[in-house]
Write an enzyme that holds these catalytic residues in place. Structure first.
Site, PDB file in Angstrom:
ATOM      1  NE  ARG A 228      59.294  84.690  61.765  1.00  0.00           N
ATOM      2  CZ  ARG A 228      60.590  84.682  61.466  1.00  0.00           C
ATOM      3  NH1 ARG A 228      60.945  85.392  60.256  1.00  0.00           N
ATOM      4  NH2 ARG A 228      61.787  84.087  62.005  1.00  0.00           N
ATOM      5  CG  HIS A 276      61.464  83.196  55.197  1.00  0.00           C
ATOM      6  ND1 HIS A 276      60.702  82.848  55.977  1.00  0.00           N
ATOM      7  CD2 HIS A 276      62.533  83.606  55.588  1.00  0.00           C
ATOM      8  CE1 HIS A 276      61.013  83.324  57.264  1.00  0.00           C
ATOM      9  NE2 HIS A 276      62.010  83.687  57.099  1.00  0.00           N
TER      10      HIS A 276
HETATM   11  P1  NAP Z   1      64.634  93.138  67.510  1.00  0.00           P
HETATM   12  O1  NAP Z   1      66.074  93.508  67.848  1.00  0.00           O
HETATM   13  O2  NAP Z   1      64.341  92.292  68.843  1.00  0.00           O
HETATM   14  O3  NAP Z   1      63.708  94.320  67.289  1.00  0.00           O
HETATM   15  C1  NAP Z   1      62.541  94.183  67.237  1.00  0.00           C
HETATM   16  C2  NAP Z   1      61.904  95.886  67.180  1.00  0.00           C
HETATM   17  O4  NAP Z   1      60.697  95.744  66.997  1.00  0.00           O
HETATM   18  C3  NAP Z   1      62.147  96.586  68.323  1.00  0.00           C
HETATM   19  O5  NAP Z   1      62.593  97.751  68.059  1.00  0.00           O
HETATM   20  C4  NAP Z   1      61.061  96.572  69.044  1.00  0.00           C
HETATM   21  O6  NAP Z   1      60.897  97.838  69.890  1.00  0.00           O
HETATM   22  C5  NAP Z   1      59.833  96.447  67.893  1.00  0.00           C
HETATM   23  N1  NAP Z   1      58.754  95.850  68.573  1.00  0.00           N
HETATM   24  C6  NAP Z   1      58.375  94.811  68.996  1.00  0.00           C
HETATM   25  N2  NAP Z   1      56.965  94.739  69.223  1.00  0.00           N
HETATM   26  C7  NAP Z   1      56.541  95.900  69.065  1.00  0.00           C
HETATM   27  C8  NAP Z   1      55.272  96.520  69.324  1.00  0.00           C
HETATM   28  N3  NAP Z   1      54.191  95.787  69.831  1.00  0.00           N
HETATM   29  N4  NAP Z   1      55.174  97.837  69.194  1.00  0.00           N
HETATM   30  C9  NAP Z   1      55.968  98.666  68.562  1.00  0.00           C
HETATM   31  N5  NAP Z   1      57.441  97.831  68.266  1.00  0.00           N
HETATM   32  C10 NAP Z   1      57.461  96.710  68.511  1.00  0.00           C
HETATM   33  O7  NAP Z   1      64.517  92.002  66.189  1.00  0.00           O
HETATM   34  P2  NAP Z   1      65.182  92.176  64.997  1.00  0.00           P
HETATM   35  O8  NAP Z   1      66.648  91.333  65.235  1.00  0.00           O
HETATM   36  O9  NAP Z   1      65.601  93.393  64.521  1.00  0.00           O
HETATM   37  O10 NAP Z   1      64.350  91.248  64.006  1.00  0.00           O
HETATM   38  C11 NAP Z   1      63.211  91.611  63.588  1.00  0.00           C
HETATM   39  C12 NAP Z   1      62.343  90.361  63.156  1.00  0.00           C
HETATM   40  O11 NAP Z   1      62.743  90.273  61.557  1.00  0.00           O
HETATM   41  C13 NAP Z   1      62.527  88.960  63.664  1.00  0.00           C
HETATM   42  O12 NAP Z   1      61.786  88.997  64.688  1.00  0.00           O
HETATM   43  C14 NAP Z   1      62.205  88.010  62.711  1.00  0.00           C
HETATM   44  O13 NAP Z   1      60.748  87.830  62.594  1.00  0.00           O
HETATM   45  C15 NAP Z   1      62.457  88.846  61.467  1.00  0.00           C
HETATM   46  N6  NAP Z   1      63.338  88.193  60.521  1.00  0.00           N
HETATM   47  C16 NAP Z   1      62.949  88.099  59.196  1.00  0.00           C
HETATM   48  C17 NAP Z   1      64.129  87.405  58.545  1.00  0.00           C
HETATM   49  C18 NAP Z   1      63.707  87.043  57.006  1.00  0.00           C
HETATM   50  O14 NAP Z   1      64.479  86.184  56.301  1.00  0.00           O
HETATM   51  N7  NAP Z   1      62.702  87.365  56.533  1.00  0.00           N
HETATM   52  C19 NAP Z   1      65.420  87.230  58.931  1.00  0.00           C
HETATM   53  C20 NAP Z   1      65.813  87.660  60.247  1.00  0.00           C
HETATM   54  C21 NAP Z   1      64.478  87.983  61.181  1.00  0.00           C
HETATM   55  P3  NAP Z   1      61.738  98.093  71.072  1.00  0.00           P
HETATM   56  O15 NAP Z   1      62.947  98.583  70.393  1.00  0.00           O
HETATM   57  O16 NAP Z   1      61.199  99.133  71.922  1.00  0.00           O
HETATM   58  O17 NAP Z   1      61.832  96.899  72.007  1.00  0.00           O
END
Ligand code: NAP
Length: 313
Positions: A228, A276
């Site tokens: 993001r 995006h």
């Molecule tokens: P997820 O499964 O919730 O994984 C989030 C990861 O970030 C986890 O490993 C989490 O740690 C870590 N994290 C969160 N807060 C943190 C902090 N304060 N310090 C350190 N690590 C932290 O999410 P996901 O499905 O992988 O998706 C990630 C993000 O990608 C989404 O939230 C979205 O914003 C973005 N996204 C973008 C697109 C695009 O087209 N550009 C598409 C899809 C998603 P833990 O494992 O310890 O909980």
């Protein structure tokens, strides 16, 4: 027949018709009705909303909602919009993870094979080879080791890159160095030739990639932000590029989208702007995931596991 499921927040009626069609194919046993076509009695009865960037006022007009299924993986706007505790189920979908991992690998190659420099050289009519750097000598650091970060790590490992990752809680992922917590962040950053941002936007991650964190990267490192926009401090990023400490940034997400015409990022020679597109929702696959969640709910009465709203993701 059970009460209807409400669909909220499509970009216009063409997209709405497309979504309805794909959702109906995945779960013919359900009746899915757009918010705008629901009578008040139906709005009062509905328990489940399927949403894609919804207007919070429409969600607020559904007094008996039990849970909300997002068609997006990032749900930070839902978390801040809701005025009542409601399970928010984000999209965790195999096809989205595959697409995002593919994007991470594609843009990692773009940086590792110096494509931004060769594109600039071509515009200047300059014939100048740069030294080749093997994947095995290139460390890619993943901020975030969740559904998408782990899929990306596996794809990068398969291509021979060295991978380090960072998360909030400890993780064990075969083949990668997994660090966690704020204290470990400078160590992780110091290893990166390419830093990939895949953490959710939360109060803890807003502005995470700032001047201090960029300075901790190896000189000449590059950045990919597929998470993001507000996670990266734009002014600090431009300063790091202008100083030469950072070689290039591939940005798919921005504070304001579409990126405003007056943004300096559009014309910065060290920035690749993408609209995006790194991990789009694949509707047939997403509809299958949502149908599975709904069937469990109909059978057990239990909503799927929602995000932790206190944590923000
Ligand atoms: P997820 O499964 O919730 O994984 C989030 C990861 O970030 C986890 O490993 C989490 O740690 C870590 N994290 C969160 N807060 C943190 C902090 N304060 N310090 C350190 N690590 C932290 O999410 P996901 O499905 O992988 O998706 C990630 C993000 O990608 C989404 O939230 C979205 O914003 C973005 N996204 C973008 C697109 C695009 O087209 N550009 C598409 C899809 C998603 P833990 O494992 O310890 O909980």
């Amino acid at each position: 027949m059970a009460e209807a499921i409400v669909l909220i927040g499509c970009k216009g009626q063409t997209q709405e018709a497309e979504y309805l069609d794909v959702l109906a194919t995945a779960m013919p046993e359900e009746r899915i009705v757009p918010f705008r076509l629901m009578e008040q009695a139906e709005r009062d009865a509905t328990q489940v909303a399927i949403v894609a960037n919804p207007d919070p006022a429409e969600v607020a007009a559904l007094p008996n909602l039990v849970w909300v299924q997002s068609l997006w993986a990032g749900v930070e706007r839902l978390v801040s919009a809701f005025d009542r505790p409601l399970p928010i189920v984000r999209l965790v979908d195999r096809e989205m993870a595959r697409t995002m991992a593919e994007a991470v690998l594609a843009w990692t190659y773009y940086l590792q094979r110096d494509m931004p420099a060769y594109a600039r050289q071509q515009r200047a009519g300059l014939w100048r080879p740069h030294p080749y750097r093997k994947p095995a000598d290139t460390t890619v650091g993943l901020l975030g080791l969740g559904a998408l970060g782990i899929a990306a790590a596996e794809r990068l490992l398969g291509a021979g890159f060295r991978v380090t990752g960072w998360s909030r809680s400890p993780k064990s992922v075969p083949g990668i160095e997994a660090l966690h917590g704020m204290e470990a962040l400078p160590t992780m950053l110091g290893r990166c030739d390419i830093l990939v941002c895949l953490v959710p936007l939360t109060p803890d991650t807003r502005g995470l990639v700032n001047a201090e964190r960029l300075a901790a990267l190896k000189p000449g490192a590059s950045l990919i932000n597929f998470a993001r926009g507000p996670i990266v401090a734009t002014a600090d990023l431009i300063a790091a590029l202008d100083s030469g400490h950072l070689a290039h940034a591939v940005l798919d997400v921005f504070e304001v989208e579409p990126l405003p015409a007056e943004s300096p990022l559009w014309s910065h020679p060290g920035v690749t702007v993408l609209p995006h597109i790194s991990g789009p929702t694949d509707m047939p696959s997403a509809a299958g995931t949502v149908a599975d969640n709904l069937r469990v709910y109909r059978r057990t009465g239990q909503p799927p596991q929602g995000i932790d709203t206190a944590r923000g993701y």
